[in-house]
Write a protein that holds these residues in place. Structure first.
Motif: not given
Length: 212
Positions: A4-24
């Motif tokens: 799996v391309p690394i970009e997909f992991y980075l995008f997944g981490l970004m989505l997790i960050g939005v879910a956990l810290f949705h005010k930011r």
């Protein structure tokens, strides 16, 4: 990494960050986009090749799509703002059932709206309503249920989802996507029950009308 391309992991981490810290969410989105672009520029490559020049060529190729998406999202935000300023969400508690079934009815209404309105717009409007009827105490799980209900509602309609609309514009019959409801309706039944009950435990629905 595991094929799996690394970009997909980075995008997944970004989505997790939005879910956990949705005010930011905006800051996390900008940082995530910057990291992905930097990775592609320095370690990987853009579809048009490596380096800044390739990024400029890629943007030149995709700018119409990006501009349309930007205007689409801004338009949905304006729609939701107009809906919220109408004060209609404050009167919805009089129409929704009390208890956890109120959340169930709200998710079902989002499902129906998404069949006639784009799923993103339906999700945004549903989020606005939920914020009012739950006094701002909406769980991330119920937000996920709103998004799921809006996607399920638009799946079998050629005017309920951008993807199905593009299929329709390219000559696909509306009857081709209609069977999607055979999966969407039971999916909604499962998601809505769990989402509404979890939200009710966190914050019961507002049981009366707001004054004025």
């Amino acid at each position: 990494l595991f094929g799996v391309p690394i970009e997909f992991y980075l995008f997944g981490l970004m989505l997790i960050g939005v879910a956990l810290f949705h005010k930011r969410a905006l800051a996390i989105g900008v940082i995530g986009l910057s990291v992905i672009i930097a990775y592609q520029a320095l370690a990987s490559a853009f579809p048009t090749g490596p380096g800044a020049a390739a990024l400029a060529r890629h943007f030149g190729h995709e700018w119409v799509t990006i501009a349309n998406l930007f205007l689409l999202l801004v338009g949905f935000e304006l729609l939701s703002n107009h809906f919220e300023r109408s004060n209609l969400p404050d009167h919805l508690p009089n129409w929704l059932p009390d208890g956890w079934t109120g959340g169930l009815a709200l998710l079902a209404a989002i499902f129906v709206i998404a069949a006639f309105l784009d799923n993103i717009a339906a999700a945004v409007l549903g989020g606005v309503v939920a914020r009012h009827v739950y006094q701002g105490k909406v769980t991330v799980g119920f937000l996920a249920a709103i998004v799921a209900a809006s996607n399920a509602g638009g799946s079998g309609s050629v005017i309920g989802d951008t993807t199905t609309t593009l299929m329709w514009l390219n000559g696909v019959s509306p009857l081709v996507v209609l069977p999607a409801y055979l999966a969407a309706v039971p999916a909604l039944a499962i998601i809505a029950v769990f989402g509404a009950r979890a939200q009710h435990r966190r914050q019961p629905i507002l049981a009366h009308d707001e004054p004025d």
